[in-house]
Scaffold this active site. Structure first.
Site, PDB file in Angstrom:
ATOM      1  CE1 TYR A 136      70.714 -35.619  98.664  1.00  0.00           C
ATOM      2  CE2 TYR A 136      69.983 -33.618  99.761  1.00  0.00           C
ATOM      3  CZ  TYR A 136      70.877 -34.272  98.932  1.00  0.00           C
ATOM      4  OH  TYR A 136      71.916 -33.583  98.361  1.00  0.00           O
ATOM      5  NE  ARG A 187      65.614 -32.173  93.025  1.00  0.00           N
ATOM      6  CZ  ARG A 187      66.307 -31.092  93.361  1.00  0.00           C
ATOM      7  NH1 ARG A 187      67.095 -30.494  92.468  1.00  0.00           N
ATOM      8  NH2 ARG A 187      66.219 -30.578  94.577  1.00  0.00           N
ATOM      9  NE  ARG A 233      77.278 -54.238 104.895  1.00  0.00           N
ATOM     10  CZ  ARG A 233      77.921 -54.840 103.893  1.00  0.00           C
ATOM     11  NH1 ARG A 233      77.887 -56.154 103.788  1.00  0.00           N
ATOM     12  NH2 ARG A 233      78.588 -54.133 102.999  1.00  0.00           N
ATOM     13  CG  HIS A 241      76.011 -55.522  98.519  1.00  0.00           C
ATOM     14  ND1 HIS A 241      76.547 -56.060  99.665  1.00  0.00           N
ATOM     15  CD2 HIS A 241      76.948 -54.681  98.037  1.00  0.00           C
ATOM     16  CE1 HIS A 241      77.752 -55.567  99.869  1.00  0.00           C
ATOM     17  NE2 HIS A 241      78.019 -54.718  98.896  1.00  0.00           N
ATOM     18  CE  LYS A 268      68.513 -32.463  96.659  1.00  0.00           C
ATOM     19  NZ  LYS A 268      69.848 -31.900  96.500  1.00  0.00           N
ATOM     20  CD  GLU A 305      75.898 -31.500  89.659  1.00  0.00           C
ATOM     21  OE1 GLU A 305      74.894 -30.805  89.863  1.00  0.00           O
ATOM     22  OE2 GLU A 305      75.935 -32.716  89.905  1.00  0.00           O
ATOM     23  CG  LEU A 315      70.392 -32.665  91.634  1.00  0.00           C
ATOM     24  CD1 LEU A 315      70.153 -34.102  92.060  1.00  0.00           C
ATOM     25  CD2 LEU A 315      70.330 -31.744  92.817  1.00  0.00           C
TER      26      LEU A 315
HETATM   27  N1  PMP Z   1      73.874 -29.937  92.144  1.00  0.00           N
HETATM   28  C1  PMP Z   1      74.140 -30.579  93.292  1.00  0.00           C
HETATM   29  C2  PMP Z   1      75.203 -31.630  93.318  1.00  0.00           C
HETATM   30  C3  PMP Z   1      73.414 -30.264  94.456  1.00  0.00           C
HETATM   31  O1  PMP Z   1      73.649 -30.900  95.613  1.00  0.00           O
HETATM   32  C4  PMP Z   1      72.406 -29.247  94.396  1.00  0.00           C
HETATM   33  C5  PMP Z   1      71.555 -28.921  95.604  1.00  0.00           C
HETATM   34  N2  PMP Z   1      72.297 -28.492  96.716  1.00  0.00           N
HETATM   35  C6  PMP Z   1      72.202 -28.578  93.177  1.00  0.00           C
HETATM   36  C7  PMP Z   1      72.940 -28.976  92.063  1.00  0.00           C
HETATM   37  C8  PMP Z   1      71.179 -27.479  93.052  1.00  0.00           C
HETATM   38  O2  PMP Z   1      69.862 -27.981  93.116  1.00  0.00           O
HETATM   39  P1  PMP Z   1      68.665 -27.069  93.647  1.00  0.00           P
HETATM   40  O3  PMP Z   1      68.643 -25.855  92.777  1.00  0.00           O
HETATM   41  O4  PMP Z   1      67.466 -27.915  93.461  1.00  0.00           O
HETATM   42  O5  PMP Z   1      68.958 -26.729  95.066  1.00  0.00           O
END
Ligand code: PMP
Length: 287
Positions: free
Chosen positions: A34, A53, A101, A103, A148, A180, A204
């Site tokens: 997403y 991305r 279903r 995998h 993502k 993060e 991410l």
């Molecule tokens: N890390 C994670 C785990 C996220 O889910 C997000 C987005 N919500 C971010 C970092 C930040 O990404 P962005 O600046 O593209 O929103």
């Protein structure tokens, strides 16, 4: 304000009419990816970067991109036009589709494509002025956090820890290093130097992270992109969290202790102002 016109597999419809079969692999396996794209004054912000991305996420899980960038751009423009409000948050999702279903990947499933838009809510003034409190946890997610993916159970569990503790976010450490937060990237400031954990498989690659580093470079902040230890994080003068909806926020408490002097620091204040200015400039150019 209506924000209930969604797009599903070729059609626009009210949200409450949108239906996905229960055998969709997004439902059964969390098998999809997403994007969330902020829209200011009806202009998607950093759209090309979000679409790049998306392509990387699709490549990472071996789903073919069902649309060209031009088609995505048209679709996103249309969902924005069909919903109220100049500032929106567009959510788009692609799953591997519907199949019995198993995998292993189905041979002939067609990707499910879903888009919706919600009003964009940016942080309230109190959070910008006072900063937010956070807790920390061990980062127990998988090793492809650069994708993502809609498989967000780890992130949901980690965010709920923050909610249960009455704070805004959970900062994550893996093997003694800052990665993060449950839904944001994290920066640290020590002795006037901005420290950014590198983009790798453990985080991410945030679009906002890139904007912050671009501003840092353009405005001659002293910064280093390198691994940041847990000890450095706990000893930081400033900590920031960034995301498309939170933009840049100061973290003023971590695990009940103040960060620095417990107030948003001078580098944060400078970056926050520059981020707003940057947004305005980009949007003026787009208009
Ligand atoms: N890390 C994670 C785990 C996220 O889910 C997000 C987005 N919500 C971010 C970092 C930040 O990404 P962005 O600046 O593209 O929103």
């Amino acid at each position: 304000m209506t924000s209930d016109i969604v797009y599903l597999n070729g059609e626009f419809m009210p949200l409450n009419e949108a239906r996905v079969p229960v055998l969709d692999r997004g439902f059964i396996f969390g098998d999809g990816v997403y994007e969330v794209i902020p829209v200011y004054s009806r202009h998607p912000f950093r759209l090309a970067e979000h679409l790049r991305r998306l392509q990387n996420s699709l490549d990472g899980v071996r789903i073919a991109n069902p649309l060209s960038d031009a088609e995505w751009t048209r679709l996103i423009g249309e969902i924005v036009a069909r919903n109220d409000g100049d500032d929106q948050s567009v959510y788009l999702q692609v799953t591997r589709g519907v199949a019995k279903r198993d995998h292993a990947f189905p041979k002939d499933a067609k990707q499910t494509v879903f888009l919706m838009s919600n009003p964009l809510t940016t942080p309230p003034a109190a959070q910008i002025n006072d900063g937010v409190a956070t807790i920390s946890a061990s980062d127990f997610r998988w090793l492809r956090c650069d994708v993502k993916s809609v498989s967000l159970l780890g992130n949901c569990l980690l965010k709920q820890m923050a909610v249960d503790a009455g704070v805004a976010e959970t900062l994550l450490f893996r093997d003694g290093k800052l990665t993060e937060a449950s839904s944001c990237n994290v920066f640290v400031v020590k002795n006037g130097v901005l420290l950014a954990p590198p983009k790798n498989n453990l985080v991410l690659p945030g679009i906002t992270y890139d904007v912050v580093l671009e501003i840092a470079r353009a405005r001659e902040f002293e910064f280093e992109v390198r691994e940041v230890s847990e000890a450095e994080t706990r000893d930081a003068d400033e900590i920031w969290i960034t995301s498309s909806t939170k933009e840049v926020l100061a973290v003023t408490r971590l695990d009940g202790r103040p960060v620095g002097n417990g107030k948003p620091g001078p580098l944060f204040q400078r970056m926050h102002a520059l981020y707003q200015e940057f947004k305005q400039t980009v949007m003026r150019r787009a208009a």
